[in-house]
Design an enzyme around this catalytic site. Structure first.
Site, PDB file in Angstrom:
ATOM      1  N   HIS A  38      43.932  17.663  32.299  1.00  0.00           N
ATOM      2  CA  HIS A  38      43.457  17.178  34.458  1.00  0.00           C
ATOM      3  C   HIS A  38      43.144  15.783  34.413  1.00  0.00           C
ATOM      4  O   HIS A  38      42.860  15.393  35.501  1.00  0.00           O
ATOM      5  CB  HIS A  38      42.743  17.954  34.126  1.00  0.00           C
ATOM      6  CG  HIS A  38      42.888  19.400  34.601  1.00  0.00           C
ATOM      7  ND1 HIS A  38      43.029  20.157  35.697  1.00  0.00           N
ATOM      8  CD2 HIS A  38      42.332  20.585  33.658  1.00  0.00           C
ATOM      9  CE1 HIS A  38      43.426  21.710  35.698  1.00  0.00           C
ATOM     10  NE2 HIS A  38      42.461  21.619  34.090  1.00  0.00           N
ATOM     11  N   ASP A 174      53.312  17.407  30.711  1.00  0.00           N
ATOM     12  CA  ASP A 174      54.063  18.756  30.598  1.00  0.00           C
ATOM     13  C   ASP A 174      55.303  18.986  30.327  1.00  0.00           C
ATOM     14  O   ASP A 174      56.637  19.084  29.183  1.00  0.00           O
ATOM     15  CB  ASP A 174      53.974  20.789  30.875  1.00  0.00           C
ATOM     16  CG  ASP A 174      52.561  20.783  30.845  1.00  0.00           C
ATOM     17  OD1 ASP A 174      51.449  20.180  30.498  1.00  0.00           O
ATOM     18  OD2 ASP A 174      52.183  21.351  32.079  1.00  0.00           O
TER      19      ASP A 174
HETATM   20  C1  GLA Z   1      49.002  22.234  33.448  1.00  0.00           C
HETATM   21  C2  GLA Z   1      49.640  20.854  34.319  1.00  0.00           C
HETATM   22  C3  GLA Z   1      49.579  19.501  33.732  1.00  0.00           C
HETATM   23  C4  GLA Z   1      48.177  19.490  33.262  1.00  0.00           C
HETATM   24  C5  GLA Z   1      47.691  20.366  32.818  1.00  0.00           C
HETATM   25  C6  GLA Z   1      46.603  20.172  32.653  1.00  0.00           C
HETATM   26  O1  GLA Z   1      50.029  22.504  32.567  1.00  0.00           O
HETATM   27  O2  GLA Z   1      50.951  21.630  34.207  1.00  0.00           O
HETATM   28  O3  GLA Z   1      50.674  18.470  34.691  1.00  0.00           O
HETATM   29  O4  GLA Z   1      47.338  19.084  35.077  1.00  0.00           O
HETATM   30  O5  GLA Z   1      48.003  21.622  33.450  1.00  0.00           O
HETATM   31  O6  GLA Z   1      46.011  18.971  32.140  1.00  0.00           O
END
Ligand code: GLA
Length: 392
Positions: A38, A174
């Site tokens: 996060h 991601d």
């Molecule tokens: C999800 C979101 C990412 C990131 C994570 C937490 O996977 O797609 O952008 O914020 O949560 O780290």
């Protein structure tokens, strides 16, 4: 289903559905975030690595209309690429059509396309199945229109798709992880500048074991977006005294302590997580480079505690898995990974203790939650690629 079987299956289904061989086959992996959760939408640091579980998409030109097929769901959507359908509530096609919409918004004319896809990434497991899917589509559309956009732009297209079509205001971790990761390495990502470096993940005789809580984090979009809003409002409060603060990543422990009275209790906890987590990611890089796995493990566990208590994105199931793992001999660290509210836990465990971990935690979890968790050894793999043309 494993790698080559999956490609074979997607290829075969493409032929059956569209009466031709695919022109392109794309593979995008899922990711596990080792640490730095996060932080991406707060301009901070994250350290994911790609895994062997993946999404495979085959595509080619179509003459009349676009047809997109989700093999696992046995579902096809069909439309004219010149008139893209609007988002559909929680529908898989958002991750493909949303990508087309992003290309279109950038001024590209879209051809009619045939595509089908399947994957072996658990959906809702916090392993980035949605970014794997939208990145597949971004690579495929890019190829089909010959735009040859840099991968950085493809990542932004995928992220735009999440924001505008799926309604999740995600960060960039991601999309970068599935595109830029490298075998045997973690990706240390500066989510503000979007620069990165590969950090060797040499951890033997320890291994990374994923434990799936079997709780899907599907219903989490609302809570995810809420976390983002809380961070934004905390940033706005901090900026009153620190107008040059760009992101929460710029908040030091001293600034946070000084601002405590001006933040709500929730904002204070959210920022505390950010301050601690960014520090932990950089400390984890040092620990990895020094081969200091006990320190890495402690950082992972501290990350989990902060996610549970300060950021409040864990679940009782994941807390149980982490606490049970930490009680076992040979486990150096454990934490939830991904967006939270269910999904997976990642453990750093001695290779001789993996079986004991599986048996002991499996039994305890079943007794407590009436479900059997899935265990999975994972190792860092390469990011996305096109598969060689020609039937597998
Ligand atoms: C999800 C979101 C990412 C990131 C994570 C937490 O996977 O797609 O952008 O914020 O949560 O780290």
């Amino acid at each position: 289903m494993h790698g080559n079987d999956l490609i074979h299956m997607v290829w075969k289904n493409f032929g059956e559905a569209y009466g031709a061989d695919p022109a392109w086959v794309v593979r995008t992996p899922g990711r596990v975030n080792l640490i730095g959760e996060h932080t991406d939408y707060n301009g901070g640091w994250a350290m994911p690595f790609a895994i062997g579980e993946r999404m495979i998409m085959a595509g080619g030109y179509a003459s009349d209309r676009t047809r997109l097929r989700a093999l696992d769901m046995r579902d096809t959507v069909e439309f004219d690429s010149r008139e893209l359908p609007a988002p559909r509530h929680r529908h898989w096609s958002n991750y493909l059509i949303g990508v087309m919409a992003e290309f279109s918004a950038r001024g590209f004319a879209l051809p009619q396309l045939n595509a089908c896809f399947a994957g072996n990434l658990p959906q809702g497991g916090g392993l980035s199945s949605s970014a794997a899917l939208s990145n597949c589509m971004a690579m495929l559309v890019d190829k089909s229109i010959g735009s040859s956009l840099p991968k950085q732009e493809l990542a932004l297209i995928s992220q735009g798709c999440e924001h505008h079509y799926a309604g999740v205001m995600c960060g960039i971790m991601d999309q970068y992880a599935t595109l830029f990761c490298k075998q045997d390495h973690a990706l240390l990502l500066d989510c503000r500048s979007r620069s990165y470096r590969h950090v060797p993940l040499h951890i033997l005789p320890y291994r990374l074991v994923l434990i799936n809580s079997m709780i899907k984090h599907d219903l989490a979009e609302g809570a995810y977006n809420q976390r983002r809003r809380e961070c934004e409002s905390a940033l706005a409060s901090l900026r009153v005294k620190h107008p040059l603060m760009q992101d929460l990543r710029d908040c030091s422990p001293e600034i946070l302590a000084d601002a405590r009275a001006r933040l709500t209790e929730t904002e204070y906890r959210r920022v505390s997580h950010q301050v601690g987590e960014n520090h932990r990611v950089l400390a984890a890089e040092k620990a990895l480079r020094a081969g200091d796995l006990p320190s890495l493990g402690r950082l992972m566990h501290a990350s989990h505690i902060s996610l549970a208590e300060n950021f409040e994105v864990s679940s009782p199931e994941q807390d149980f898995l982490v606490a049970s793992a930490m009680d076992l001999k040979g486990v150096l660290g454990a934490r939830m990974t991904g967006g939270g509210f269910g999904g997976n836990v990642i453990c750093l465990v001695h290779q001789d203790r993996c079986e004991e971990l599986r048996l002991s935690i499996g039994a305890g979890y079943l007794t407590r939650f009436g479900k059997t968790p899935e265990f999975h050894l994972c190792s860092p793999e390469d990011g996305a690629s096109f598969e060689e043309a020609g039937p597998p």
